[in-house]
Design a protein around this motif. Sequence first.
Motif, PDB file in Angstrom:
ATOM      1  N   LEU A   3      -6.400   4.334   3.084  1.00 23.29           N
ATOM      2  CA  LEU A   3      -5.453   4.853   2.106  1.00 23.29           C
ATOM      3  C   LEU A   3      -4.061   4.490   2.621  1.00 23.29           C
ATOM      4  O   LEU A   3      -3.630   4.992   3.661  1.00 23.29           O
ATOM      5  CB  LEU A   3      -5.623   6.373   2.025  1.00 23.29           C
ATOM      6  N   HIS A   4      -3.404   3.565   1.908  1.00 28.69           N
ATOM      7  CA  HIS A   4      -2.101   3.062   2.369  1.00 28.69           C
ATOM      8  C   HIS A   4      -0.966   3.819   1.678  1.00 28.69           C
ATOM      9  O   HIS A   4      -0.973   3.959   0.444  1.00 28.69           O
ATOM     10  CB  HIS A   4      -1.942   1.579   2.020  1.00 28.69           C
ATOM     11  N   GLY A   5       0.012   4.264   2.457  1.00 29.42           N
ATOM     12  CA  GLY A   5       1.263   4.760   1.884  1.00 29.42           C
ATOM     13  C   GLY A   5       2.211   3.582   1.778  1.00 29.42           C
ATOM     14  O   GLY A   5       2.511   2.928   2.778  1.00 29.42           O
ATOM     15  N   LEU A  21       7.974  10.647   2.949  1.00 32.97           N
ATOM     16  CA  LEU A  21       6.939  10.701   3.998  1.00 32.97           C
ATOM     17  C   LEU A  21       6.152  12.003   3.925  1.00 32.97           C
ATOM     18  O   LEU A  21       4.935  12.021   4.162  1.00 32.97           O
ATOM     19  CB  LEU A  21       7.587  10.532   5.377  1.00 32.97           C
ATOM     20  N   ALA A  22       6.829  13.099   3.607  1.00 37.52           N
ATOM     21  CA  ALA A  22       6.116  14.374   3.462  1.00 37.52           C
ATOM     22  C   ALA A  22       5.074  14.279   2.353  1.00 37.52           C
ATOM     23  O   ALA A  22       3.943  14.769   2.497  1.00 37.52           O
ATOM     24  CB  ALA A  22       7.109  15.503   3.185  1.00 37.52           C
ATOM     25  N   ARG A  23       5.425  13.630   1.258  1.00 43.57           N
ATOM     26  CA  ARG A  23       4.475  13.479   0.155  1.00 43.57           C
ATOM     27  C   ARG A  23       3.312  12.568   0.561  1.00 43.57           C
ATOM     28  O   ARG A  23       2.141  12.873   0.278  1.00 43.57           O
ATOM     29  CB  ARG A  23       5.180  12.906  -1.073  1.00 43.57           C
ATOM     30  N   LEU A  24       3.627  11.480   1.242  1.00 45.56           N
ATOM     31  CA  LEU A  24       2.557  10.562   1.666  1.00 45.56           C
ATOM     32  C   LEU A  24       1.641  11.239   2.680  1.00 45.56           C
ATOM     33  O   LEU A  24       0.419  11.047   2.649  1.00 45.56           O
ATOM     34  CB  LEU A  24       3.165   9.273   2.232  1.00 45.56           C
ATOM     35  N   ASP A  25       2.214  12.046   3.579  1.00 47.83           N
ATOM     36  CA  ASP A  25       1.383  12.804   4.535  1.00 47.83           C
ATOM     37  C   ASP A  25       0.462  13.760   3.787  1.00 47.83           C
ATOM     38  O   ASP A  25      -0.714  13.896   4.119  1.00 47.83           O
ATOM     39  CB  ASP A  25       2.271  13.602   5.500  1.00 47.83           C
ATOM     40  N   ALA A  26       1.015  14.442   2.780  1.00 48.93           N
ATOM     41  CA  ALA A  26       0.206  15.398   2.007  1.00 48.93           C
ATOM     42  C   ALA A  26      -0.941  14.692   1.282  1.00 48.93           C
ATOM     43  O   ALA A  26      -1.987  15.300   1.017  1.00 48.93           O
ATOM     44  CB  ALA A  26       1.100  16.137   1.012  1.00 48.93           C
ATOM     45  N   CYS A  27      -0.738  13.419   0.957  1.00 51.09           N
ATOM     46  CA  CYS A  27      -1.803  12.637   0.313  1.00 51.09           C
ATOM     47  C   CYS A  27      -2.843  12.158   1.329  1.00 51.09           C
ATOM     48  O   CYS A  27      -3.882  11.603   0.935  1.00 51.09           O
ATOM     49  CB  CYS A  27      -1.206  11.415  -0.397  1.00 51.09           C
ATOM     50  N   GLY A  28      -2.542  12.317   2.622  1.00 53.15           N
ATOM     51  CA  GLY A  28      -3.499  11.924   3.656  1.00 53.15           C
ATOM     52  C   GLY A  28      -3.568  10.435   3.915  1.00 53.15           C
ATOM     53  O   GLY A  28      -4.638   9.916   4.268  1.00 53.15           O
ATOM     54  N   VAL A  29      -2.428   9.733   3.795  1.00 54.66           N
ATOM     55  CA  VAL A  29      -2.463   8.274   4.002  1.00 54.66           C
ATOM     56  C   VAL A  29      -2.819   7.941   5.447  1.00 54.66           C
ATOM     57  O   VAL A  29      -2.507   8.686   6.383  1.00 54.66           O
ATOM     58  CB  VAL A  29      -1.128   7.597   3.612  1.00 54.66           C
ATOM     59  N   ASP A  30      -3.480   6.795   5.622  1.00 54.99           N
ATOM     60  CA  ASP A  30      -3.880   6.336   6.958  1.00 54.99           C
ATOM     61  C   ASP A  30      -2.784   5.529   7.634  1.00 54.99           C
ATOM     62  O   ASP A  30      -2.729   5.457   8.858  1.00 54.99           O
ATOM     63  CB  ASP A  30      -5.135   5.449   6.850  1.00 54.99           C
ATOM     64  N   ASP A  31      -1.954   4.849   6.848  1.00 56.29           N
ATOM     65  CA  ASP A  31      -0.895   4.041   7.437  1.00 56.29           C
ATOM     66  C   ASP A  31       0.267   3.933   6.453  1.00 56.29           C
ATOM     67  O   ASP A  31       0.181   4.405   5.310  1.00 56.29           O
ATOM     68  CB  ASP A  31      -1.411   2.648   7.848  1.00 56.29           C
ATOM     69  N   LEU A  32       1.349   3.328   6.930  1.00 55.94           N
ATOM     70  CA  LEU A  32       2.550   3.151   6.111  1.00 55.94           C
ATOM     71  C   LEU A  32       2.897   1.671   6.060  1.00 55.94           C
ATOM     72  O   LEU A  32       2.970   1.009   7.096  1.00 55.94           O
ATOM     73  CB  LEU A  32       3.737   3.918   6.726  1.00 55.94           C
ATOM     74  N   LEU A  33       3.119   1.173   4.850  1.00 58.23           N
ATOM     75  CA  LEU A  33       3.501  -0.223   4.637  1.00 58.23           C
ATOM     76  C   LEU A  33       4.837  -0.223   3.903  1.00 58.23           C
ATOM     77  O   LEU A  33       4.974   0.442   2.862  1.00 58.23           O
ATOM     78  CB  LEU A  33       2.441  -0.943   3.791  1.00 58.23           C
ATOM     79  N   CYS A  34       5.805  -0.975   4.438  1.00 56.27           N
ATOM     80  CA  CYS A  34       7.160  -0.934   3.880  1.00 56.27           C
ATOM     81  C   CYS A  34       7.580  -2.323   3.412  1.00 56.27           C
ATOM     82  O   CYS A  34       7.528  -3.288   4.190  1.00 56.27           O
ATOM     83  CB  CYS A  34       8.129  -0.403   4.931  1.00 56.27           C
ATOM     84  N   VAL A  35       8.032  -2.406   2.167  1.00 53.50           N
ATOM     85  CA  VAL A  35       8.379  -3.700   1.566  1.00 53.50           C
ATOM     86  C   VAL A  35       9.850  -4.092   1.751  1.00 53.50           C
ATOM     87  O   VAL A  35      10.364  -4.956   1.043  1.00 53.50           O
ATOM     88  CB  VAL A  35       7.999  -3.749   0.063  1.00 53.50           C
ATOM     89  N   GLY A  36      10.524  -3.503   2.742  1.00 59.49           N
ATOM     90  CA  GLY A  36      11.845  -3.973   3.139  1.00 59.49           C
ATOM     91  C   GLY A  36      13.017  -3.226   2.549  1.00 59.49           C
ATOM     92  O   GLY A  36      12.862  -2.299   1.753  1.00 59.49           O
ATOM     93  N   ASP A  37      14.244  -3.652   2.955  1.00 64.73           N
ATOM     94  CA  ASP A  37      15.486  -2.936   2.671  1.00 64.73           C
ATOM     95  C   ASP A  37      15.447  -1.544   3.295  1.00 64.73           C
ATOM     96  O   ASP A  37      15.540  -0.519   2.607  1.00 64.73           O
ATOM     97  CB  ASP A  37      15.780  -2.867   1.162  1.00 64.73           C
ATOM     98  N   LEU A  38      15.338  -1.533   4.620  1.00 59.46           N
ATOM     99  CA  LEU A  38      15.349  -0.265   5.347  1.00 59.46           C
ATOM    100  C   LEU A  38      16.766   0.295   5.417  1.00 59.46           C
ATOM    101  O   LEU A  38      16.944   1.510   5.535  1.00 59.46           O
ATOM    102  CB  LEU A  38      14.806  -0.471   6.776  1.00 59.46           C
ATOM    103  N   VAL A  39      17.775  -0.602   5.394  1.00 59.77           N
ATOM    104  CA  VAL A  39      19.167  -0.166   5.589  1.00 59.77           C
ATOM    105  C   VAL A  39      20.035  -0.656   4.422  1.00 59.77           C
ATOM    106  O   VAL A  39      19.586  -1.382   3.543  1.00 59.77           O
ATOM    107  CB  VAL A  39      19.722  -0.699   6.932  1.00 59.77           C
ATOM    108  N   GLY A  40      21.338  -0.251   4.495  1.00 55.00           N
ATOM    109  CA  GLY A  40      22.299  -0.618   3.444  1.00 55.00           C
ATOM    110  C   GLY A  40      22.480   0.523   2.463  1.00 55.00           C
ATOM    111  O   GLY A  40      21.566   1.335   2.271  1.00 55.00           O
ATOM    112  N   TYR A  41      23.646   0.637   1.865  1.00 56.42           N
ATOM    113  CA  TYR A  41      24.035   1.629   0.852  1.00 56.42           C
ATOM    114  C   TYR A  41      24.316   3.025   1.404  1.00 56.42           C
ATOM    115  O   TYR A  41      25.165   3.726   0.895  1.00 56.42           O
ATOM    116  CB  TYR A  41      23.000   1.761  -0.279  1.00 56.42           C
TER     117      TYR A  41
END
Length: 262
Positions: A3-5, A21-41
């Motif tokens: 189950l991917h977050g 992240l709190a919502r994804l944890d509540a869903c019980g995800v196994d890992d986290l995948l991020c499609v970029g733009d961690l910074v800026g704005y």
Amino acid sequence: MALHGILGDIHGNAEALVAALARLDACGVDDLLCVGDLVGYNADGDECVAVLRARGARCIAGNHDLIGTGLLGFERCSNKAMHSLKRTRRALGAETAAYLRALPSHIALGDLLLTHGGVRDVQQYMTQPRHIAQNALLLREDFPAARACFFGHTHEQRVYEVDGETVSEVAIDGPVRLREDRIYFVNPGSVDASRKRCVKRAECAVYDDAARELAFHRVPYDDAATESKAAAQGYRIDRWRDRLYDVQRRVIGPRHEEGETA
Ligand SMILES: [Fe+2]
Ligand SMILES: [Fe+2]
């Protein structure tokens, strides 16, 4: 099987990231995948990167990560983005910048692929079916095993289904099941909602790769806290600087901004 977050376009918004992240944890995800733009704005680039690293999230580089660390210039930025990215360049810690510079452009996991913008252009906005059709061709060439391509950059939750030459948008008001004989382009939405005019929600998605089922989430967060920090720390452009940038672009061209990358 997992189950991917899935999340992206966090843009230094710590309040929205914590909520997602709190919502994804509540869903019980196994890992986290991020499609970029961690910074800026927004003001918490270092904090957001630290949280994602501590959580073992697998991340790719978005255009803001590349521009914010000097690997790309401002040529294709709006004034608003350029202003906040100039501030981001001054604010990011050395360790954060080194991490961002080392991020890959894509991550492939079985038949799942992460890309930020287009398959071959990190700054392409895939907002129309014709963009998806064009990128489906590139996906078949560059990543022939990919069936579910998760992307970001447009900041809108979307699912496009590709059947041969035909692209159709899929409704996301309930769970979405991905057929094995189709290719899908999926945007989990933007964790950062600071630039949206609607009610601010941190957006993300959960993908069950055993059931091939997607679910989209929109989570409330403390937008007032994000905005006050961003304004106080100089991430928001005023109208005079906005006009000044317009004049500079006309007279000198966008390259004048690159001098500030050092
Ligand atoms: Fe973005
Ligand atoms: Fe982007």
